[in-house]
Design an enzyme around this catalytic site. Structure first.
Site, PDB file in Angstrom:
ATOM      1  N   ASN A   8     -12.954  -6.075 -19.219  1.00 35.02           N
ATOM      2  CA  ASN A   8     -13.251  -7.336 -19.888  1.00 35.02           C
ATOM      3  C   ASN A   8     -14.760  -7.541 -19.837  1.00 35.02           C
ATOM      4  O   ASN A   8     -15.303  -7.864 -18.790  1.00 35.02           O
ATOM      5  CB  ASN A   8     -12.513  -8.479 -19.161  1.00 35.02           C
ATOM      6  CG  ASN A   8     -12.906  -9.852 -19.688  1.00 35.02           C
ATOM      7  OD1 ASN A   8     -13.505  -9.962 -20.765  1.00 35.02           O
ATOM      8  ND2 ASN A   8     -12.570 -10.892 -18.932  1.00 35.02           N
ATOM      9  N   TRP A   9     -15.411  -7.340 -20.984  1.00 31.33           N
ATOM     10  CA  TRP A   9     -16.883  -7.408 -21.004  1.00 31.33           C
ATOM     11  C   TRP A   9     -17.417  -8.819 -21.163  1.00 31.33           C
ATOM     12  O   TRP A   9     -18.631  -9.018 -21.173  1.00 31.33           O
ATOM     13  CB  TRP A   9     -17.419  -6.510 -22.119  1.00 31.33           C
ATOM     14  CG  TRP A   9     -17.345  -5.042 -21.799  1.00 31.33           C
ATOM     15  CD1 TRP A   9     -17.058  -4.481 -20.583  1.00 31.33           C
ATOM     16  CD2 TRP A   9     -17.566  -3.946 -22.701  1.00 31.33           C
ATOM     17  NE1 TRP A   9     -17.097  -3.117 -20.671  1.00 31.33           N
ATOM     18  CE2 TRP A   9     -17.401  -2.754 -21.975  1.00 31.33           C
ATOM     19  CE3 TRP A   9     -17.888  -3.862 -24.058  1.00 31.33           C
ATOM     20  CZ2 TRP A   9     -17.554  -1.496 -22.548  1.00 31.33           C
ATOM     21  CZ3 TRP A   9     -18.025  -2.606 -24.634  1.00 31.33           C
ATOM     22  CH2 TRP A   9     -17.866  -1.441 -23.885  1.00 31.33           C
ATOM     23  N   LYS A  10     -16.541  -9.776 -21.385  1.00 35.36           N
ATOM     24  CA  LYS A  10     -16.952 -11.187 -21.520  1.00 35.36           C
ATOM     25  C   LYS A  10     -18.082 -11.302 -22.558  1.00 35.36           C
ATOM     26  O   LYS A  10     -18.063 -10.600 -23.560  1.00 35.36           O
ATOM     27  CB  LYS A  10     -17.350 -11.735 -20.143  1.00 35.36           C
ATOM     28  CG  LYS A  10     -16.246 -11.468 -19.112  1.00 35.36           C
ATOM     29  CD  LYS A  10     -16.401 -12.213 -17.824  1.00 35.36           C
ATOM     30  CE  LYS A  10     -15.235 -11.832 -16.912  1.00 35.36           C
ATOM     31  NZ  LYS A  10     -15.204 -12.589 -15.684  1.00 35.36           N
ATOM     32  N   HIS A  98      -7.287 -15.910 -20.355  1.00 39.98           N
ATOM     33  CA  HIS A  98      -8.194 -15.685 -19.219  1.00 39.98           C
ATOM     34  C   HIS A  98      -8.578 -17.046 -18.625  1.00 39.98           C
ATOM     35  O   HIS A  98      -8.743 -18.023 -19.346  1.00 39.98           O
ATOM     36  CB  HIS A  98      -9.438 -14.927 -19.696  1.00 39.98           C
ATOM     37  CG  HIS A  98     -10.287 -14.460 -18.558  1.00 39.98           C
ATOM     38  ND1 HIS A  98     -11.154 -15.295 -17.898  1.00 39.98           N
ATOM     39  CD2 HIS A  98     -10.359 -13.257 -17.937  1.00 39.98           C
ATOM     40  CE1 HIS A  98     -11.741 -14.615 -16.921  1.00 39.98           C
ATOM     41  NE2 HIS A  98     -11.280 -13.377 -16.921  1.00 39.98           N
ATOM     42  N   GLU A 100     -11.267 -18.213 -17.651  1.00 42.99           N
ATOM     43  CA  GLU A 100     -12.477 -18.831 -18.224  1.00 42.99           C
ATOM     44  C   GLU A 100     -12.145 -19.547 -19.526  1.00 42.99           C
ATOM     45  O   GLU A 100     -12.757 -20.565 -19.858  1.00 42.99           O
ATOM     46  CB  GLU A 100     -13.559 -17.753 -18.422  1.00 42.99           C
ATOM     47  CG  GLU A 100     -14.151 -17.328 -17.082  1.00 42.99           C
ATOM     48  CD  GLU A 100     -14.709 -15.911 -17.046  1.00 42.99           C
ATOM     49  OE1 GLU A 100     -14.943 -15.313 -18.111  1.00 42.99           O
ATOM     50  OE2 GLU A 100     -14.887 -15.394 -15.923  1.00 42.99           O
ATOM     51  N   GLU A 168      -4.771 -12.866 -11.986  1.00 40.71           N
ATOM     52  CA  GLU A 168      -6.161 -12.968 -11.536  1.00 40.71           C
ATOM     53  C   GLU A 168      -6.363 -14.295 -10.805  1.00 40.71           C
ATOM     54  O   GLU A 168      -6.465 -15.347 -11.447  1.00 40.71           O
ATOM     55  CB  GLU A 168      -7.108 -12.938 -12.736  1.00 40.71           C
ATOM     56  CG  GLU A 168      -7.067 -11.667 -13.528  1.00 40.71           C
ATOM     57  CD  GLU A 168      -8.354 -11.474 -14.327  1.00 40.71           C
ATOM     58  OE1 GLU A 168      -9.002 -10.452 -14.136  1.00 40.71           O
ATOM     59  OE2 GLU A 168      -8.710 -12.366 -15.119  1.00 40.71           O
ATOM     60  N   GLY A 174     -15.321 -12.712 -10.307  1.00 43.76           N
ATOM     61  CA  GLY A 174     -16.779 -12.713 -10.316  1.00 43.76           C
ATOM     62  C   GLY A 174     -17.405 -13.243  -9.034  1.00 43.76           C
ATOM     63  O   GLY A 174     -18.604 -13.529  -8.991  1.00 43.76           O
ATOM     64  N   SER A 210     -12.714  -9.252  -8.914  1.00 43.08           N
ATOM     65  CA  SER A 210     -13.625  -8.489  -8.045  1.00 43.08           C
ATOM     66  C   SER A 210     -13.104  -7.097  -7.685  1.00 43.08           C
ATOM     67  O   SER A 210     -13.328  -6.624  -6.577  1.00 43.08           O
ATOM     68  CB  SER A 210     -13.971  -9.295  -6.787  1.00 43.08           C
ATOM     69  OG  SER A 210     -14.686 -10.466  -7.144  1.00 43.08           O
ATOM     70  N   GLY A 231     -13.889  -7.005 -14.620  1.00 41.23           N
ATOM     71  CA  GLY A 231     -15.036  -7.635 -15.275  1.00 41.23           C
ATOM     72  C   GLY A 231     -16.321  -6.888 -14.922  1.00 41.23           C
ATOM     73  O   GLY A 231     -16.648  -5.857 -15.510  1.00 41.23           O
ATOM     74  N   GLY A 232     -17.032  -7.402 -13.927  1.00 44.05           N
ATOM     75  CA  GLY A 232     -18.360  -6.880 -13.564  1.00 44.05           C
ATOM     76  C   GLY A 232     -18.418  -5.371 -13.399  1.00 44.05           C
ATOM     77  O   GLY A 232     -19.343  -4.714 -13.903  1.00 44.05           O
TER      78      GLY A 232
HETATM   79  P1  PGA Z   1     -14.492  -9.573 -12.115  1.00 41.10           P
HETATM   80  O1  PGA Z   1     -13.816 -10.252 -13.417  1.00 41.10           O
HETATM   81  O2  PGA Z   1     -13.924  -8.185 -12.011  1.00 41.10           O
HETATM   82  O3  PGA Z   1     -15.969  -9.568 -12.415  1.00 41.10           O
HETATM   83  O4  PGA Z   1     -14.124 -10.423 -10.960  1.00 41.10           O
HETATM   84  C1  PGA Z   1     -12.463 -10.058 -13.699  1.00 41.10           C
HETATM   85  C2  PGA Z   1     -12.092 -10.819 -14.937  1.00 41.10           C
HETATM   86  O5  PGA Z   1     -12.685 -11.862 -15.215  1.00 41.10           O
HETATM   87  O6  PGA Z   1     -11.186 -10.413 -15.682  1.00 41.10           O
END
Ligand code: PGA
Length: 246
Positions: A8-10, A98, A100, A168, A174, A210, A231-232
Site C-alpha cells: 500500500n503506497w498511500k 483502510h 486512514e 490492521e 506506521g 508495521s 505500507g512503509g
Molecule cells: P505500515 O502501513 O506497514 O507502514 O504500518 C500498513 C498499512 O497502512 O496498510
C-alpha cells in the site's frame, strides 16, 4: 495456498518513481516461476501512478488496483474515482476500508458495503481492511469492532467469490508498534471462524501494521495469517523483496 504480499503506497511514489520500483522488482522476478507458484503480489499505487504500474507489471501476475473507489460507477461525483474506469485500465483489485479512509475521510461500513458490492459486480478482487483503534483495544472491544466491520460491510454480498480481509490494528499502522504474535494469533483465529460462520468459502486473511523484513517471518508462521498488507516497508524494492522472500 499462496502467500499474499500487498504493498500500500498511500500518497507516495510519482509515476516515475513507481516505474523505477516496478522495473527493478520485475527484473528480479519476472522469470522466477517458483516465486509465482507460491506467492501473490498486490500493489496499490496512488491513482496517478496506477496506469504506469499496470503497464510496468503487465507481463507478471501482480495484481494492481486503486486504494479507494466511489460506490457509483459513474455520474456527477466530482473528484471521485470509478472502479469501472480502473477495471478498464487493467486493475484487478481494489483496497477498501483502510483505517486512514475511515479515520480521515469518514468512510462508513454502510458505504463500504456498497463498494464491496460494486467490486463483485465488476469482478474486481476486494482487499478489505478492518481493525480497532488503541482506545477500542484498551476497552476490550477488538473483537466486537472487527466483527461489526465484517458483518456490516460484507452484508448481502456473494460469499462464494474470493475475498481478502486485512486485519490492521490502527495503533500498529506506521507507528513501528507491531501487534505481538500472541495478539495476532488470537484475533486471526477469531476472524477465521467468524468468516467461516458467515459462510465465506474463499477468503484469505492478511495482517498489516508495521510489517518489516525482520518481523515478517514470525508473523507469517501464525495460523490463519495468509500474508501481509505493507505500507512503509513496501516503498523500497529491497525491503519489500525481503518480506516477500518468506
Ligand atoms: P505500515 O502501513 O506497514 O507502514 O504500518 C500498513 C498499512 O497502512 O496498510
Amino acid at each position: 495456498m499462496k502467500k499474499i504480499f500487498a504493498a500500500n503506497w498511500k500518497l507516495q511514489k510519482t509515476p516515475a518513481q513507481a516505474k523505477e520500483f516496478c522495473e527493478t522488482f520485475r527484473a528480479q522476478l519476472v522469470a522466477h516461476t517458483y516465486f509465482w507458484d507460491h506467492k501473490e503480489v498486490f500493489i496499490f499505487p496512488q491513482n496517478f501512478s496506477l496506469d504506469t504500474v499496470i503497464h510496468a507489471t503487465n507481463d507478471t501476475p501482480v495484481f494492481v488496483g486503486p486504494q479507494n473507489i466511489h460506490f457509483e460507477k459513474s455520474g456527477a461525483f466530482t473528484g471521485e474515482n470509478s472502479a469501472a474506469f480502473a477495471k478498464d485500465m487493467g486493475a484487478k483489485t481494489i483496497l477498501l476500508g483502510h483505517s486512514e479512509r475511515r479515520q480521515f475521510f469518514g468512510e462508513t461500513n454502510e458505504a463500504l458495503n456498497k463498494k464491496v458490492k460494486l467490486c463483485q459486480e465488476l469482478d474486481l478482487l476486494p482487499v478489505f481492511c478492518i481493525g480497532e483503534t488503541l482506545a477500542q483495544r484498551e476497552a476490550n472491544e477488538t473483537e466486537k469492532v472487527c466483527f461489526e466491520q465484517l458483518t456490516q460491510s460484507l452484508n448481502g454480498i456473494d460469499k462464494s467469490k474470493r475475498m481478502i480481509v486485512a486485519y490492521e490494528p490502527v495503533w500498529a499502522i506506521g507507528t513501528g508498534k507491531v501487534a505481538t504474535v500472541a495478539q495476532v494469533k488470537e484475533i486471526h483465529e477469531k476472524l477465521y471462524h467468524k468468516m467461516s460462520d458467515l459462510n465465506f468459502t474463499n477468503f484469505q486473511l492478511l495482517y498489516g501494521g508495521s510489517v518489516k523484513p525482520d518481523n515478517a517471518q514470525e508473523l507469517l508462521q501464525v495460523p490463519h495469517v495468509d500474508g501481509f498488507l505493507i505500507g512503509g516497508a513496501a516503498l523500497e524494492v529491497d525491503s519489500f523483496m525481503k518480506i516477500c522472500s518468506h
